[in-house]
Design a protein around this motif. Structure first.
Motif, mmCIF file in Angstrom:
data_model
loop_
_atom_site.group_PDB
_atom_site.id
_atom_site.type_symbol
_atom_site.label_atom_id
_atom_site.label_comp_id
_atom_site.label_asym_id
_atom_site.label_seq_id
_atom_site.Cartn_x
_atom_site.Cartn_y
_atom_site.Cartn_z
ATOM 1 N N GLN A 75 -1.739 6.340 7.760
ATOM 2 C CA GLN A 75 -1.358 5.378 6.729
ATOM 3 C C GLN A 75 -0.957 6.113 5.464
ATOM 4 O O GLN A 75 -1.257 7.303 5.289
ATOM 5 C CB GLN A 75 -2.499 4.394 6.451
ATOM 6 C CG GLN A 75 -3.768 5.005 5.906
ATOM 7 C CD GLN A 75 -4.894 3.993 5.796
ATOM 8 O OE1 GLN A 75 -5.106 3.174 6.679
ATOM 9 N NE2 GLN A 75 -5.633 4.041 4.691
ATOM 10 N N ALA A 76 -0.255 5.411 4.599
ATOM 11 C CA ALA A 76 0.199 6.007 3.341
ATOM 12 C C ALA A 76 -0.992 6.555 2.566
ATOM 13 O O ALA A 76 -2.025 5.904 2.449
ATOM 14 C CB ALA A 76 0.935 4.962 2.503
ATOM 15 N N GLY A 77 -0.838 7.775 2.055
ATOM 16 C CA GLY A 77 -1.910 8.410 1.296
ATOM 17 C C GLY A 77 -2.683 9.437 2.094
ATOM 18 O O GLY A 77 -3.405 10.254 1.510
ATOM 19 N N ASP A 83 0.830 -1.204 0.000
ATOM 20 C CA ASP A 83 0.000 0.000 0.000
ATOM 21 C C ASP A 83 0.862 1.251 0.000
ATOM 22 O O ASP A 83 0.562 2.230 -0.695
ATOM 23 C CB ASP A 83 -0.934 0.020 1.215
ATOM 24 C CG ASP A 83 -2.092 -0.961 1.077
ATOM 25 O OD1 ASP A 83 -2.359 -1.391 -0.070
ATOM 26 O OD2 ASP A 83 -2.715 -1.297 2.102
ATOM 27 N N GLU A 84 1.935 1.223 0.768
ATOM 28 C CA GLU A 84 2.838 2.368 0.810
ATOM 29 C C GLU A 84 3.563 2.531 -0.523
ATOM 30 O O GLU A 84 3.783 3.657 -0.986
ATOM 31 C CB GLU A 84 3.844 2.200 1.950
ATOM 32 C CG GLU A 84 3.213 2.368 3.324
ATOM 33 C CD GLU A 84 4.149 2.001 4.457
ATOM 34 O OE1 GLU A 84 3.911 2.462 5.587
ATOM 35 O OE2 GLU A 84 5.116 1.240 4.219
ATOM 36 N N TYR A 85 3.925 1.412 -1.137
ATOM 37 C CA TYR A 85 4.557 1.477 -2.464
ATOM 38 C C TYR A 85 3.610 2.118 -3.471
ATOM 39 O O TYR A 85 4.006 3.000 -4.244
ATOM 40 C CB TYR A 85 4.940 0.075 -2.928
ATOM 41 C CG TYR A 85 5.333 -0.008 -4.384
ATOM 42 C CD1 TYR A 85 6.593 0.422 -4.807
ATOM 43 C CD2 TYR A 85 4.447 -0.492 -5.343
ATOM 44 C CE1 TYR A 85 6.956 0.360 -6.145
ATOM 45 C CE2 TYR A 85 4.801 -0.550 -6.677
ATOM 46 C CZ TYR A 85 6.053 -0.128 -7.076
ATOM 47 O OH TYR A 85 6.406 -0.172 -8.406
ATOM 48 N N VAL A 112 3.764 9.279 2.932
ATOM 49 C CA VAL A 112 4.215 8.309 1.930
ATOM 50 C C VAL A 112 4.503 6.956 2.580
ATOM 51 O O VAL A 112 4.248 5.910 2.004
ATOM 52 C CB VAL A 112 5.478 8.820 1.201
ATOM 53 C CG1 VAL A 112 5.965 7.794 0.187
ATOM 54 C CG2 VAL A 112 5.183 10.143 0.511
ATOM 55 N N GLN A 113 5.016 6.989 3.825
ATOM 56 C CA GLN A 113 5.347 5.752 4.523
ATOM 57 C C GLN A 113 5.260 5.977 6.024
ATOM 58 O O GLN A 113 5.557 7.066 6.522
ATOM 59 C CB GLN A 113 6.765 5.291 4.142
ATOM 60 C CG GLN A 113 7.151 3.927 4.702
ATOM 61 C CD GLN A 113 8.531 3.488 4.228
ATOM 62 O OE1 GLN A 113 9.257 4.257 3.615
ATOM 63 N NE2 GLN A 113 8.891 2.248 4.503
ATOM 64 N N VAL A 114 4.818 4.947 6.742
ATOM 65 C CA VAL A 114 4.761 4.982 8.199
ATOM 66 C C VAL A 114 5.838 4.044 8.732
ATOM 67 O O VAL A 114 5.918 2.875 8.335
ATOM 68 C CB VAL A 114 3.375 4.549 8.721
ATOM 69 C CG1 VAL A 114 3.362 4.551 10.249
ATOM 70 C CG2 VAL A 114 2.284 5.468 8.177
ATOM 71 N N VAL A 115 6.691 4.550 9.628
ATOM 72 C CA VAL A 115 7.801 3.774 10.161
ATOM 73 C C VAL A 115 7.296 2.812 11.242
ATOM 74 O O VAL A 115 6.671 3.252 12.212
ATOM 75 C CB VAL A 115 8.882 4.693 10.758
ATOM 76 C CG1 VAL A 115 10.035 3.872 11.329
ATOM 77 C CG2 VAL A 115 9.384 5.675 9.706
#
Length: 340
Positions: free
Chosen positions: A146-148, A94-96, A133-136
């Motif tokens: 979340q991404a998005g 999902d992040e990609y 864009v990304q969650v660590v």
């Protein structure tokens, strides 16, 4: 008894065959996609029409199953990539996908900026927040953002840039809380998140997100770029050419079908992309006559060199043109004779 055995065996075999379609392997498979005309996708208000066409080229990329993996092993111009070549460390699919869509958004932004500047038209900007864009993993934002997601307020404050957002957060202490107002799937929500030190950078605190600016560009005449779910930055050059062509009275297509690929930055430089061989195949199948390929300053292993090899291999009549900048592509087209 024997009949029951055969029936059971058939059911088991069917289960294995069907299961193979849905069981993902730790690989991605890419194959030639499509070459799509840009005039129906990009609309400049009261823009000029063109006799030919500019086309973006795509690669079809998907998670491999046993069948697509075997197919890619057999077929030419289909590639297999391990997961770690596609996904960043600890990045989810999902992040990609969110990252690809954000790169497409950045590509459109740069294309509009470069085309309008080349046409001598004014440009204004409006900052709207940041995109996640990304969650660590293991950081406070995990499970909350979340991404998005688009964050547009922090503790009720809006900011003029992502740098000011980062400055605001960095002045706080580990354990402090901030309240974020964000949009997800067109719904607005708020969430309170604690700040924490990063394990790999103890001097740095945050909530654990990778981000990009969400800003819009204001131009006159207005322009719309409809890309739906197409992701990635590789259509940047072709976007720029199509927008510029609709802004100016001279038709740069000269009646030809012109495909190509390459990223575009805010200065109009053209960058390399992945899957150039597959894009050559897609463009040839769509009947393209000219193909712009990133030259990478004449590097021996450039996109252009790979494109030439593929064009020779598939025996296409399509002319492969090396470019390092948007200006080079425009100059080539200006010198092109009108197609009879």
């Amino acid at each position: 008894m024997r009949r029951k055995f055969y029936i059971g065996s058939l059911f088991f075999l069917a289960f294995i065959l069907i299961g193979g379609m849905y069981y993902p392997l730790p690989y991605y498979v890419s194959k030639p996609g499509m070459a799509k005309e840009l005039e129906p996708i990009i609309t400049v208000e009261d823009g000029y029409e063109e006799e030919g066409s500019f086309m973006l080229t795509t690669v079809r990329m998907g998670r491999a199953n046993i069948y697509s993996y075997i197919e890619a092993k057999i077929r030419k111009y289909e590639e297999i990539y391990p997961l770690n070549m596609i996904l960043s460390e600890k990045e989810t699919e999902d992040e990609y996908n969110a990252r690809q869509l954000q790169m497409m958004a950045g590509s459109k932004f740069n294309a509009i900026e470069v085309a309008y500047r080349k046409a001598g038209l004014p440009i204004q900007y409006k900052y709207k927040g940041i995109y996640v864009v990304q969650v660590v993993p293991g950081m406070p934002a995990e499970g909350k953002l979340q991404a998005g997601d688009r964050i547009f307020k922090v503790d009720g404050h809006t900011f003029a840039s992502s740098e000011k957002f980062i400055d605001y957060v960095s002045k706080k202490q580990a354990g402090d809380q901030i309240t974020l107002t964000y949009e997800r799937n067109k719904k607005t929500s708020t969430v309170t998140v604690s700040l924490k030190r990063f394990k790999d950078a103890p001097g740095k605190i945050g909530i654990g997100i990778s981000l990009v600016d969400d800003k819009s560009i204001i131009v006159d005449p207005k322009v719309k770029v409809r890309t739906d779910e197409i992701g990635g930055p590789s259509a940047g050059l072709m976007f720029t050419l199509e927008i510029y062509n609709q802004l100016t009275s001279e038709d740069l297509t000269k009646g030809y079908k012109i495909a190509g690929t390459g990223t575009i930055d805010e200065k109009g430089n053209v960058g390399p992309i992945g899957g150039i061989e597959q894009k050559i195949v897609a463009a040839d199948q769509a009947g393209a006559e000219i193909f712009f390929a990133p030259n990478e300053s004449g590097s021996k292993d450039s996109n252009y060199q790979d494109a030439v090899k593929t064009a020779r291999d598939i025996k296409t009549k399509m002319k492969i043109v090396p470019v390092d900048t948007f200006e080079e592509a425009v100059k080539y087209l200006e010198k092109l004779t009108m197609k009879e």
